[in-house]
Design a protein around this motif. Structure first.
Motif, short mmCIF file in Angstrom:
data_model
loop_
_atom_site.label_atom_id
_atom_site.label_comp_id
_atom_site.label_asym_id
_atom_site.label_seq_id
_atom_site.Cartn_x
_atom_site.Cartn_y
_atom_site.Cartn_z
N THR A 10 0.84 -1.19 0.00
CA THR A 10 0.00 0.00 0.00
C THR A 10 0.88 1.24 0.00
N THR A 11 0.32 2.31 -0.51
CA THR A 11 1.04 3.57 -0.55
C THR A 11 0.26 4.63 0.20
N ALA A 12 0.95 5.70 0.50
CA ALA A 12 0.33 6.86 1.14
C ALA A 12 0.91 8.10 0.49
N GLU A 13 0.28 9.22 0.74
CA GLU A 13 0.72 10.48 0.13
C GLU A 13 1.68 11.21 1.06
N TYR A 14 2.76 11.73 0.47
CA TYR A 14 3.79 12.47 1.20
C TYR A 14 4.07 13.78 0.49
N THR A 32 3.25 16.62 -4.02
CA THR A 32 2.97 15.40 -3.28
C THR A 32 3.34 14.19 -4.14
N VAL A 33 3.64 13.09 -3.45
CA VAL A 33 4.06 11.87 -4.13
C VAL A 33 3.51 10.67 -3.36
N GLN A 34 3.14 9.62 -4.09
CA GLN A 34 2.69 8.37 -3.48
C GLN A 34 3.91 7.48 -3.25
N LEU A 35 4.11 7.04 -2.01
CA LEU A 35 5.26 6.21 -1.67
C LEU A 35 4.81 5.03 -0.83
N THR A 36 5.56 3.93 -0.92
CA THR A 36 5.34 2.82 0.00
C THR A 36 5.91 3.21 1.35
N GLU A 37 5.57 2.47 2.38
CA GLU A 37 6.09 2.78 3.71
C GLU A 37 7.62 2.65 3.73
N LYS A 54 -3.59 16.23 5.94
CA LYS A 54 -4.93 16.12 5.38
C LYS A 54 -5.57 17.49 5.38
#
Length: 74
Positions: A10-14, A32-37, A54
């Motif tokens: 899963t990824t999250a936004e950073y 912003t970029v989507q990265l894995t943990e 958020k």
């Protein structure tokens, strides 16, 4: 790591803090970029990204007298 296991993570936004090249994209601070943990942990330790904040949910206003009781008499 195999391509299949990368896709299942899963990824999250950073938020980018310093210039970053990720998957061939050049990202400037503030983007912003989507990265894995796993990716994020390394970049956070280097001070390159931080968890994206958020957006604050805005409340809808029904008018300037909403919740203020009766409007003033003229």
């Amino acid at each position: 790591m195999s391509e299949q296991s990368k896709e299942k993570q899963t990824t999250a936004e950073y938020t980018v803090l310093r210039r970053l090249r990720h998957n061939g994209d050049k990202l400037a601070p503030g983007k912003t970029v989507q990265l894995t943990e796993e990716e994020a942990d390394r970049l956070i330790a280097l001070g390159i990204v931080k968890a994206a904040e958020k957006p604050v949910e805005k409340t809808k206003s029904g008018g300037k007298n909403q919740g203020a009781g009766d409007p003033p008499k003229e």
